[in-house]
Design a protein around this motif. Sequence first.
Motif, PDB file in Angstrom:
ATOM      1  N   THR A 282     -10.224 -65.657   6.618  1.00  0.00           N
ATOM      2  CA  THR A 282     -11.513 -65.898   6.120  1.00  0.00           C
ATOM      3  C   THR A 282     -11.846 -64.957   5.070  1.00  0.00           C
ATOM      4  O   THR A 282     -11.192 -63.901   4.824  1.00  0.00           O
ATOM      5  CB  THR A 282     -12.585 -65.868   7.148  1.00  0.00           C
ATOM      6  N   ASP A 283     -12.835 -65.011   4.218  1.00  0.00           N
ATOM      7  CA  ASP A 283     -13.274 -64.125   3.072  1.00  0.00           C
ATOM      8  C   ASP A 283     -13.485 -62.852   3.856  1.00  0.00           C
ATOM      9  O   ASP A 283     -13.241 -61.678   3.325  1.00  0.00           O
ATOM     10  CB  ASP A 283     -14.572 -64.836   2.555  1.00  0.00           C
ATOM     11  N   GLU A 284     -14.364 -62.777   5.081  1.00  0.00           N
ATOM     12  CA  GLU A 284     -14.650 -61.546   5.681  1.00  0.00           C
ATOM     13  C   GLU A 284     -13.550 -60.917   6.214  1.00  0.00           C
ATOM     14  O   GLU A 284     -13.379 -59.689   6.033  1.00  0.00           O
ATOM     15  CB  GLU A 284     -15.587 -62.045   6.790  1.00  0.00           C
ATOM     16  N   GLU A 285     -12.441 -61.693   6.560  1.00  0.00           N
ATOM     17  CA  GLU A 285     -11.303 -60.777   7.148  1.00  0.00           C
ATOM     18  C   GLU A 285     -10.576 -60.331   5.974  1.00  0.00           C
ATOM     19  O   GLU A 285      -9.962 -59.321   6.228  1.00  0.00           O
ATOM     20  CB  GLU A 285     -10.326 -61.929   7.764  1.00  0.00           C
ATOM     21  N   LYS A 286     -10.749 -60.924   4.668  1.00  0.00           N
ATOM     22  CA  LYS A 286     -10.029 -60.334   3.473  1.00  0.00           C
ATOM     23  C   LYS A 286     -10.795 -59.036   2.762  1.00  0.00           C
ATOM     24  O   LYS A 286      -9.902 -58.337   2.262  1.00  0.00           O
ATOM     25  CB  LYS A 286      -9.730 -61.314   2.533  1.00  0.00           C
ATOM     26  N   GLU A 287     -12.068 -58.853   3.239  1.00  0.00           N
ATOM     27  CA  GLU A 287     -12.601 -57.734   2.765  1.00  0.00           C
ATOM     28  C   GLU A 287     -11.653 -56.400   3.149  1.00  0.00           C
ATOM     29  O   GLU A 287     -11.390 -56.085   4.291  1.00  0.00           O
ATOM     30  CB  GLU A 287     -13.990 -57.507   3.380  1.00  0.00           C
ATOM     31  N   GLN A 288     -11.734 -55.487   2.089  1.00  0.00           N
ATOM     32  CA  GLN A 288     -10.826 -54.327   2.239  1.00  0.00           C
ATOM     33  C   GLN A 288     -11.743 -53.276   1.828  1.00  0.00           C
ATOM     34  O   GLN A 288     -11.188 -52.237   1.487  1.00  0.00           O
ATOM     35  CB  GLN A 288      -9.602 -54.530   1.157  1.00  0.00           C
ATOM     36  N   ASP A 289     -12.927 -53.252   1.893  1.00  0.00           N
ATOM     37  CA  ASP A 289     -13.965 -52.228   1.403  1.00  0.00           C
ATOM     38  C   ASP A 289     -14.909 -51.898   2.478  1.00  0.00           C
ATOM     39  O   ASP A 289     -15.613 -52.834   2.876  1.00  0.00           O
ATOM     40  CB  ASP A 289     -14.547 -52.568   0.015  1.00  0.00           C
ATOM     41  N   ILE A 290     -14.962 -50.726   3.151  1.00  0.00           N
ATOM     42  CA  ILE A 290     -16.118 -50.396   4.069  1.00  0.00           C
ATOM     43  C   ILE A 290     -17.202 -49.828   3.510  1.00  0.00           C
ATOM     44  O   ILE A 290     -17.105 -48.608   2.835  1.00  0.00           O
ATOM     45  CB  ILE A 290     -15.519 -49.528   5.052  1.00  0.00           C
ATOM     46  N   TYR A 291     -18.386 -50.167   3.556  1.00  0.00           N
ATOM     47  CA  TYR A 291     -19.704 -49.465   2.776  1.00  0.00           C
ATOM     48  C   TYR A 291     -20.280 -48.568   3.959  1.00  0.00           C
ATOM     49  O   TYR A 291     -20.459 -49.108   5.222  1.00  0.00           O
ATOM     50  CB  TYR A 291     -20.478 -50.601   2.467  1.00  0.00           C
ATOM     51  N   VAL A 292     -20.083 -47.392   3.571  1.00  0.00           N
ATOM     52  CA  VAL A 292     -21.128 -46.343   4.465  1.00  0.00           C
ATOM     53  C   VAL A 292     -22.449 -46.037   4.103  1.00  0.00           C
ATOM     54  O   VAL A 292     -22.483 -45.284   2.909  1.00  0.00           O
ATOM     55  CB  VAL A 292     -20.048 -44.919   4.780  1.00  0.00           C
ATOM     56  N   ASP A 293     -23.295 -46.401   4.880  1.00  0.00           N
ATOM     57  CA  ASP A 293     -24.628 -46.404   4.475  1.00  0.00           C
ATOM     58  C   ASP A 293     -25.324 -44.775   4.733  1.00  0.00           C
ATOM     59  O   ASP A 293     -26.371 -44.731   5.606  1.00  0.00           O
ATOM     60  CB  ASP A 293     -25.506 -47.350   5.004  1.00  0.00           C
ATOM     61  N   LEU A 294     -24.759 -43.838   4.364  1.00  0.00           N
ATOM     62  CA  LEU A 294     -25.333 -42.429   4.544  1.00  0.00           C
ATOM     63  C   LEU A 294     -25.201 -41.738   3.036  1.00  0.00           C
ATOM     64  O   LEU A 294     -24.385 -41.961   2.134  1.00  0.00           O
ATOM     65  CB  LEU A 294     -24.382 -41.646   5.112  1.00  0.00           C
ATOM     66  N   CYS A 295     -26.288 -41.020   2.893  1.00  0.00           N
ATOM     67  CA  CYS A 295     -26.703 -40.152   1.754  1.00  0.00           C
ATOM     68  C   CYS A 295     -26.413 -40.866   0.324  1.00  0.00           C
ATOM     69  O   CYS A 295     -25.666 -40.588  -0.425  1.00  0.00           O
ATOM     70  CB  CYS A 295     -25.792 -39.067   1.794  1.00  0.00           C
ATOM     71  N   GLY A 296     -27.197 -42.034   0.257  1.00  0.00           N
ATOM     72  CA  GLY A 296     -27.264 -42.804  -0.768  1.00  0.00           C
ATOM     73  C   GLY A 296     -26.102 -43.934  -0.820  1.00  0.00           C
ATOM     74  O   GLY A 296     -25.836 -44.712  -1.733  1.00  0.00           O
ATOM     75  N   GLY A 297     -25.112 -43.767   0.151  1.00  0.00           N
ATOM     76  CA  GLY A 297     -24.125 -44.926   0.232  1.00  0.00           C
ATOM     77  C   GLY A 297     -22.808 -44.466  -0.507  1.00  0.00           C
ATOM     78  O   GLY A 297     -22.749 -43.807  -1.428  1.00  0.00           O
ATOM     79  N   PHE A 298     -21.669 -45.089   0.222  1.00  0.00           N
ATOM     80  CA  PHE A 298     -20.294 -44.875  -0.677  1.00  0.00           C
ATOM     81  C   PHE A 298     -19.303 -45.664  -0.038  1.00  0.00           C
ATOM     82  O   PHE A 298     -19.531 -46.367   1.011  1.00  0.00           O
ATOM     83  CB  PHE A 298     -19.877 -43.443  -0.478  1.00  0.00           C
ATOM     84  N   HIS A 299     -18.249 -46.100  -0.551  1.00  0.00           N
ATOM     85  CA  HIS A 299     -17.259 -47.072  -0.119  1.00  0.00           C
ATOM     86  C   HIS A 299     -15.943 -46.308   0.216  1.00  0.00           C
ATOM     87  O   HIS A 299     -15.628 -45.415  -0.026  1.00  0.00           O
ATOM     88  CB  HIS A 299     -16.907 -47.854  -1.366  1.00  0.00           C
TER      89      HIS A 299
END
Length: 313
Positions: A282-299
């Motif tokens: 699925t599109d969700e299973e293919k996601e290869q990027d984790i977003y970390v929502d700390l200090c403005g966020g980063f990937h």
Amino acid sequence: MWGVFAKPFRNIERIFPTKQEAVSRMVDLCKTMPNIKRITIFGSAVTAGCNPWSDIDIYFETDTPLQTYPVVLGDDVFDNWSNFTAEGELLEEIKKKGVVVYERGSTVAGGVNMENTARSEEERIPMELINGKIVMMSPRPRVDHTRVSGELYRIFSTALKGKRCEAFPDGVDVYLDEKNHFVPDAMIVCDPSRIKPTHIEGAPTLVVEVLSPRTQIYDRGAKMQAYAAAGVQEYWIVDPLGKSVEIYRPQDGRMEIQRVYTYYSPEEIAENATAPERFRLTDEEKEQDIYVDLCGGFHVLLADVFERVLNHA
């Protein structure tokens, strides 16, 4: 307060130096216990010509009354320690003849170099206190374990440079409470008041544990529960073999899984696109990027974490 862990090594020709490593393990283990002020040893650990029928005794002085900790050491030689209090003449003998091998705040005590009786800090076998039990961790992690934890720390540290939150690598102690002292594989701390000279006191903001065969039962069990109870906001379980990251967040006092990310190479994704529809990701299973929502966020890109991981256990 004084107490002793005593373990006899019977029917061996010369305990010294053949059992010196075992003595080192004992000393290292005692050093992890709360409230230890001083450790003193007798017998073959310090006397080369010691009678082979003698015991190896480790005496320690504590700030508060002695507690007995169950010791989880697998098949190691000292899984049947006994515990008692030293008093009277015995206590006088300890003070007179014992050799101090550890004293809080000092690496050399009683004129004895710690290298003679215990391994250096770099060689110390890591241990954790999990729900009041002392657990021996994997002494030398596999290459892929180190690759993954090191890469995650590098990504965290680079993203958080100059910001309030700070990343820490494997090897930094976390004292959640008196019964839980952990050493995460990586973590992020957003409360600077928790950062002490020797450890992190209280819950980090984000914790990463990289699975290994010996410790995964704790990472998915008692440690996860302790992290949730302490207030960790996000908990990652990373599997180098499966090339996956499980994201947990606390809900109603326990960690609940939010998402699982799995690394697929571009070639694997392209090949999967030609598979029968029921087998396609699925599109969700293919996601290869984790977003970390700390200090403005980063990937965090899964390719950066797993690309160099070997394709075997």
